[in-house]
Design an enzyme around this catalytic site. Structure first.
Site, mmCIF file in Angstrom:
data_model
loop_
_atom_site.group_PDB
_atom_site.id
_atom_site.type_symbol
_atom_site.label_atom_id
_atom_site.label_comp_id
_atom_site.label_asym_id
_atom_site.label_seq_id
_atom_site.Cartn_x
_atom_site.Cartn_y
_atom_site.Cartn_z
ATOM 1 N N LYS A 237 14.267 22.315 -112.333
ATOM 2 C CA LYS A 237 14.266 23.392 -112.987
ATOM 3 C C LYS A 237 13.676 23.313 -114.604
ATOM 4 O O LYS A 237 14.019 22.300 -115.061
ATOM 5 C CB LYS A 237 15.548 24.236 -113.195
ATOM 6 N N LYS B 180 5.071 27.867 -95.521
ATOM 7 C CA LYS B 180 3.987 28.185 -96.619
ATOM 8 C C LYS B 180 2.784 27.770 -95.898
ATOM 9 O O LYS B 180 2.689 26.721 -95.306
ATOM 10 C CB LYS B 180 4.338 27.282 -97.622
ATOM 11 N N ARG C 156 29.726 42.564 -95.704
ATOM 12 C CA ARG C 156 31.068 43.046 -95.823
ATOM 13 C C ARG C 156 31.186 44.232 -96.473
ATOM 14 O O ARG C 156 32.206 44.949 -96.241
ATOM 15 C CB ARG C 156 31.714 41.810 -96.819
ATOM 16 N N LYS D 199 19.481 27.653 -95.218
ATOM 17 C CA LYS D 199 19.983 26.583 -96.087
ATOM 18 C C LYS D 199 21.114 27.038 -96.986
ATOM 19 O O LYS D 199 21.075 28.231 -97.336
ATOM 20 C CB LYS D 199 18.766 25.917 -97.054
ATOM 21 N N ASP E 194 13.840 26.015 -93.137
ATOM 22 C CA ASP E 194 13.403 25.350 -94.376
ATOM 23 C C ASP E 194 12.096 26.155 -94.942
ATOM 24 O O ASP E 194 11.195 25.953 -94.120
ATOM 25 C CB ASP E 194 12.830 24.069 -94.413
ATOM 26 N N HIS E 195 12.119 27.021 -95.981
ATOM 27 C CA HIS E 195 10.916 28.029 -96.005
ATOM 28 C C HIS E 195 9.920 27.505 -96.368
ATOM 29 O O HIS E 195 8.711 28.135 -96.277
ATOM 30 C CB HIS E 195 11.496 29.284 -96.882
ATOM 31 N N GLU F 70 9.658 23.709 -111.019
ATOM 32 C CA GLU F 70 10.000 25.216 -111.581
ATOM 33 C C GLU F 70 10.055 25.327 -112.939
ATOM 34 O O GLU F 70 10.702 24.463 -113.772
ATOM 35 C CB GLU F 70 11.236 25.609 -110.583
ATOM 36 N N HIS G 130 13.352 20.529 -99.082
ATOM 37 C CA HIS G 130 11.754 20.919 -99.237
ATOM 38 C C HIS G 130 10.940 19.752 -99.445
ATOM 39 O O HIS G 130 9.696 19.682 -98.708
ATOM 40 C CB HIS G 130 11.606 21.912 -100.423
ATOM 41 N N ASP H 23 19.475 20.904 -103.497
ATOM 42 C CA ASP H 23 18.812 22.387 -103.308
ATOM 43 C C ASP H 23 17.139 22.117 -103.111
ATOM 44 O O ASP H 23 16.740 22.867 -102.361
ATOM 45 C CB ASP H 23 18.725 22.761 -104.851
HETATM 46 C C1 BG6 Z 1 15.129 27.627 -102.814
HETATM 47 C C2 BG6 Z 1 16.248 26.942 -103.786
HETATM 48 O O1 BG6 Z 1 15.470 26.989 -101.593
HETATM 49 O O2 BG6 Z 1 13.759 27.363 -103.235
HETATM 50 C C3 BG6 Z 1 15.901 27.636 -105.104
HETATM 51 O O3 BG6 Z 1 17.626 27.159 -103.653
HETATM 52 C C4 BG6 Z 1 14.265 27.516 -105.311
HETATM 53 O O4 BG6 Z 1 16.720 26.925 -106.173
HETATM 54 C C5 BG6 Z 1 13.590 27.937 -104.319
HETATM 55 O O5 BG6 Z 1 14.132 28.172 -106.847
HETATM 56 C C6 BG6 Z 1 11.954 27.696 -104.498
HETATM 57 O O6 BG6 Z 1 11.139 28.218 -103.594
HETATM 58 P P1 BG6 Z 1 9.791 28.738 -103.807
HETATM 59 O O7 BG6 Z 1 9.286 29.217 -102.529
HETATM 60 O O8 BG6 Z 1 9.805 29.676 -104.948
HETATM 61 O O9 BG6 Z 1 9.088 27.409 -104.315
#
Ligand code: BG6
Length: 515
Positions: free
Chosen positions: A363, A205, A62, A171, A200-201, A239, A263, A258
């Site tokens: 968290k 890994k 934007r 996501k 889904d990252h 985390e 994940h 989240d």
């Molecule tokens: C994201 C979440 O998908 O993954 C975040 O939205 C989270 O809240 C993050 O902190 C964690 O990713 P990673 O790769 O640091 O474990």
């Protein structure tokens, strides 16, 4: 017979030689994800020579940003966030092919301008290119972006050829079953499933990909990977960070949406699915969906049920006092959003019947650690029954996803000495020690896989819906319950007592996560 070259997963980087000429368009190019993850990933792929010389990057956002400013921004992002330092000569080549199109996501004319730019690049180059549209915008504009990709004709560029457009979508993929189904419907109006890459990252890994190798490329694990030998499986994604500046997003989401629904469920799927008949994307994804279908709906009770939710209160993280969730900037005074969620799942299939799977994520927990612990049944207590002398632990295979990636096997050993005593000991394999520590980031792998049309590490439409089918009733139950059953835990702890009780009920306890 499966043709190996058609199923490149796990076959090494050789598959990427000859990555096709590509125009990567990033929607949401002025956003955080683009700066922190996407641009550094593209840079590292360029360093490894894994992109075509005819690779183009177009940012769409934007904010009005001139091409040159966007190019300069990308270099700054690399300096700040890349795992390897900026190499000017490498990046200059990509920068020369980098452009920026400002526009509103609901303005079809901006998409037509984008189309014009893509046509101009092809014309100048004298050949057709594949386009990858990466939707990394806030979710409230997923719909207009998808629709405008359709209306402008961009979604159907080179349709029916190997250069057909592809689409990566970030996501969150919906916020419940109905919205995920809705999103899938919108996507299917514009794209074939084979063109769609839902990210889904966690699947990018290294350690997550290694799960398949660990299970299916070793002889010793698979025979014991079942209810006869496994007592429980614990998956922790913890985390130590709080919500930081993301309260606006996070408060609408919470730990279940989240982290757990996506994940941790990916980790669960890979650890528990049946062996696929091949390593092709479809065979692996079929097994994941089959597994998800065997998971029973959670028992929903405020106390003694299968789910626990909680919010962090003020506490200490590495000796530093940190505020509670309700004191974080941007969190509404009446928030009932959970920052911790734990779930007990049972899988009703031949392999896993009776084995509880415990999942937790939060968290501001004691430390950042993601791991899968497969805890085996205790040995028959006949020979080493004297608890005073024989301190026997359950054998546990711990797959440490991050940090300090590796695998640990917990077993019992005799303590050296004339007296026979036992003690639990650990056998460690560490990636960093064996392979060095500079492994590719998840986004490098995922962007490259999309470019070369390997969808193994992406989520299929039915997979995301099957997962939401399990979690939507939990979210509804919590929403209806308001604050009832919403526990607290001090920042820096391992979560609420109710999270421990979830395991005590079945005579288990959380492992102290970490190597
Ligand atoms: C994201 C979440 O998908 O993954 C975040 O939205 C989270 O809240 C993050 O902190 C964690 O990713 P990673 O790769 O640091 O474990």
């Amino acid at each position: 017979m499966v043709e190996p070259s058609r199923h490149p997963f796990l076959q090494g980087l050789s598959k990427h030689r000859g990555a096709p000429p590509t125009i990567l368009v990033i929607f949401g190019a002025s956003g955080d994800l683009c700066a922190r993850k996407l641009v550094p990933a593209i840079f590292n792929l360029a360093v490894d020579n894994l992109l075509s010389p005819d690779f183009y990057l177009i940012g769409f956002g934007r904010k009005p940003i001139p091409d040159n400013d966007f190019r300069a921004e990308t270099a700054k992002d690399i300096k700040q966030f890349s795992r390897r330092p900026l190499m000017d000569d490498v990046w200059a080549r990509v920068q020369a092919n980098t452009f920026y199109i400002p526009g509103s996501y609901d303005d079809v004319n901006a998409f037509k301008t984008l189309g014009g730019k893509i046509d101009a690049i092809e014309k100048q180059l004298g050949r057709d290119l594949q386009c990858v549209f990466y939707i990394s915008t806030p979710p409230n504009v997923f719909k207009p972006v998808l629709e405008n990709l359709g209306v402008s004709g961009l979604a159907r560029r080179h349709a029916g050829t190997p250069l057909a457009s592809k689409m990566i979508i970030e996501k969150p993929f919906g916020r419940d079953l109905a919205s995920a189904q809705d999103l899938n419907r919108i996507i299917r109006n514009q794209f074939e499933e084979s063109q769609v890459y839902r990210i889904d990252h966690y699947l990018g890994k290294e350690t997550v990909q290694d799960l398949l190798v660990l299970r299916f490329a070793n002889t010793i694990f698979e025979p014991i990977w079942n209810r006869r030998y496994v007592d429980c499986v614990q998956i922790t994604v913890a985390e130590d960070l709080g919500v930081g500046e993301r309260a606006g997003y996070y408060d609408q989401s919470g730990a279940l949406r989240d982290m757990i629904q996506n994940h941790t469920m990916q980790l669960l799927s890979l650890v528990a699915m049946e062996p696929p008949v091949s390593l092709s994307a479809e065979d692996i994804r079929d097994e994941k969906v089959k597994l998800l279908k065997g998971i029973q709906p959670a028992n929903l009770k405020a106390e003694g049920g299968d789910v626990v939710r909680a919010q962090y209160t003020e506490g200490l993280i590495q000796g530093q006092k940190v505020p509670g969730y309700m004191q974080e900037a941007g969190v509404p005074a009446d928030s009932i959003t959970e920052t911790y969620a734990a779930v007990r799942l049972s899988i009703e299939n031949w392999r896993w019947q009776g084995v509880p799977f415990y999942l937790r994520s939060g968290k501001r927990l004691a430390r950042r650690v993601s791991e899968i612990a497969v805890q085996f049944k205790r040995p028959a207590g006949i020979l080493f029954a004297d608890h005073e002398r024989f301190n026997l632990a359950a054998n546990t295979l711990v797959i440490q996803i991050q940090p300090d990636e590796g695998t640990t096997l917990l077993m019992n050993s005799k303590v050296p000495g004339l007296e026979t005593r036992t003690q639990p000991v650990k056998m460690h394999f560490r990636y960093a020690t064996t392979f060095g520590s500079n492994t590719p980031e998840a986004y490098e792998r995922l962007i490259l896989d999309c470019i070369v049309s390997d969808s193994t590490l992406f989520i299929r439409g039915d997979e995301t819906e099957t997962s939401w089918r399990l979690y939507t009733p939990i979210l509804d139950f919590w929403q209806e319950g308001g604050k009832r059953g919403l526990e607290n835990y001090a920042a820096g702890s391992w979560g609420p007592l109710a999270g421990d009780r979830l395991l005590w009920d079945q005579h288990h306890e959380w492992r102290r996560a970490g190597p």
